[in-house]
Design an enzyme around this catalytic site. Structure first.
Site, PDB file in Angstrom:
ATOM      1  N   LYS A  80       0.812  -1.212   0.000  1.00  0.00           N
ATOM      2  CA  LYS A  80       0.000   0.000   0.000  1.00  0.00           C
ATOM      3  C   LYS A  80       0.850   1.269   0.000  1.00  0.00           C
ATOM      4  CE  LYS A  80      -0.742   0.168   5.034  1.00  0.00           C
ATOM      5  NZ  LYS A  80      -0.017   1.417   5.255  1.00  0.00           N
ATOM      6  N   ASP A  81       2.141   1.159   0.365  1.00  0.00           N
ATOM      7  CA  ASP A  81       3.029   2.323   0.385  1.00  0.00           C
ATOM      8  C   ASP A  81       3.725   2.560  -0.947  1.00  0.00           C
ATOM      9  OD1 ASP A  81       2.477   2.797   3.079  1.00  0.00           O
ATOM     10  OD2 ASP A  81       4.181   1.585   3.776  1.00  0.00           O
ATOM     11  N   ARG A 125      -8.813   8.115   3.098  1.00  0.00           N
ATOM     12  CA  ARG A 125      -9.716   7.023   2.727  1.00  0.00           C
ATOM     13  C   ARG A 125     -10.531   6.567   3.931  1.00  0.00           C
ATOM     14  NH1 ARG A 125      -9.225   1.867   3.884  1.00  0.00           N
ATOM     15  NH2 ARG A 125      -7.096   2.210   4.622  1.00  0.00           N
ATOM     16  N   ARG A 126      -9.869   6.345   5.055  1.00  0.00           N
ATOM     17  CA  ARG A 126     -10.581   5.915   6.253  1.00  0.00           C
ATOM     18  C   ARG A 126     -11.498   7.013   6.787  1.00  0.00           C
ATOM     19  NH1 ARG A 126      -5.015   3.339   8.597  1.00  0.00           N
ATOM     20  NH2 ARG A 126      -5.280   1.206   7.816  1.00  0.00           N
ATOM     21  N   ARG A 143      -0.835  10.278  13.095  1.00  0.00           N
ATOM     22  CA  ARG A 143       0.227   9.489  12.497  1.00  0.00           C
ATOM     23  C   ARG A 143       1.081   8.881  13.593  1.00  0.00           C
ATOM     24  NH1 ARG A 143       3.998  11.842   8.584  1.00  0.00           N
ATOM     25  NH2 ARG A 143       4.528   9.629   8.465  1.00  0.00           N
ATOM     26  N   ARG A 149       0.108   4.646  18.179  1.00  0.00           N
ATOM     27  CA  ARG A 149      -1.335   4.870  18.031  1.00  0.00           C
ATOM     28  C   ARG A 149      -2.111   4.137  19.129  1.00  0.00           C
ATOM     29  NH1 ARG A 149      -2.187   4.391  11.442  1.00  0.00           N
ATOM     30  NH2 ARG A 149      -0.072   5.018  10.904  1.00  0.00           N
ATOM     31  N   CYS A 236      -2.242   8.966  -1.831  1.00  0.00           N
ATOM     32  CA  CYS A 236      -2.681   9.272  -0.474  1.00  0.00           C
ATOM     33  C   CYS A 236      -3.601  10.482  -0.418  1.00  0.00           C
ATOM     34  CB  CYS A 236      -1.469   9.492   0.431  1.00  0.00           C
ATOM     35  SG  CYS A 236      -0.392  10.852  -0.089  1.00  0.00           S
TER      36      CYS A 236
END
Length: 302
Positions: A80-81, A125-126, A143, A149, A236
């Site tokens: 995904k990166d 997106r989230r 982040r 987190r 992104c």
């Protein structure tokens, strides 16, 4: 046989992923690879939202530069990166078998969160998809590494955070999950849950050693998702998600694109692929081969 140098970011999750590749290569070759920690731009700018940094490949650029400079032999990435534009002298011989693609909540379930609850995620997106189902939530940019987190929830600074389930599973934090979000609620990011290993295009030895780590079904899914990402010029800064998988011998894909203001979520009919060609509403998308964009070609095995 030379000792391979595996480049990785220094986060807990990135090191776990590199170590998993190191173990598999050692088991296959009997030669102990070396892990080299490289700090990327994304690691240096931990307090800025990814969408505002404005640079593609903020988690992979320095790793690819190290490959091209031959200070490392392999680079391990979360798919995904990986941006859609890949240096022409690099390739991905291995896209490993995918883990769980879904996102999850830590701290509370979606239904149990109070009106106006503070929820952390830096992903547009989230944020967009959660706002579609719970417009009352106070969604804040957050982040940091996975463990950071989780501490934000434990300290009470956030009532919940949204993270990748695969990341928590890999680090042994599955028990912290409050709710797993279905793709109907939160469509995963392109490539989410998959790990890919990159090397130089002319490094036949590395290519041959990585070949057994490749999972054809995951590679096919990644190619399909990245085809959509490239067609929409996504990244992104575009709140979009996609999930491709093989079911009963067919490659199918669901996807969604959300408005930047997060008020609208659009999805289309499931894509179905027969062989190497994906069909949707009469159009065809060839994942690889002549005329394919670079974001697809680098994921094709030679």
């Amino acid at each position: 046989m030379r000792t391979l140098r595996i480049g990785t970011r220094g986060s807990l999750l990135a090191k776990w992923q590199a170590e998993s590749i190191r173990k598999r290569l050692f088991a296959a070759t009997g030669v102990e690879p070396e892990i080299v920690i490289i700090k990327t731009a994304g690691d240096k700018m931990l307090h800025a939202p990814v969408a505002q940094i404005g640079s593609k490949g903020i988690f992979v650029k320095e790793l690819e530069e190290a490959l091209l400079e031959e200070t490392i032999d392999l680079a391990v990435h979360s798919v995904k990166d990986i941006p859609t534009d890949i240096p022409s002298r690099l390739m991905f011989p291995a896209v490993c078998k995918r883990d769980d693609v879904r996102d999850c909540l830590v701290g509370a379930t979606l239904a149990s969160l109070r009106h106006g609850a503070r929820v952390g995620t830096s992903s547009l997106r989230r944020q967009a998809q959660l706002r579609h189902v719970r417009p009352d939530l106070d969604l804040r940019d957050l982040r940091g590494n996975v463990d950071t987190r989780l501490r934000k929830v434990q300290s009470g600074e956030y009532e919940a955070v949204v993270v990748s389930k695969a990341g928590l599973d890999r680090l042994g934090f599955s028990r912290r999950i409050s709710e797993v979000l279905s793709p109907e609620v939160c469509m995963p990011a392109v490539g989410q849950g998959a790990i890919a290993v990159e090397c130089r295009l002319n490094d036949r030895e590395a290519e041959d050693l990585l070949a057994p780590l490749n999972d054809p079904e995951t590679r096919a899914a990644v190619i399909g998702e990245r085809a959509l990402l490239g067609a929409l010029h996504g990244g992104c800064q575009v709140p979009m998600g996609a999930w491709a998988r093989v079911e009963r011998g067919e490659l199918i894909m669901d996807a969604c694109v959300c408005s930047v203001d997060r008020a609208t979520r659009a999805s289309g009919p499931t894509w179905r692929a027969h062989g190497a060609v994906a069909h949707r509403r009469g159009r065809t998308v060839h994942p690889g081969g002549s005329g394919s964009p670079p974001c697809l070609k680098v994921f094709q095995a030679r």
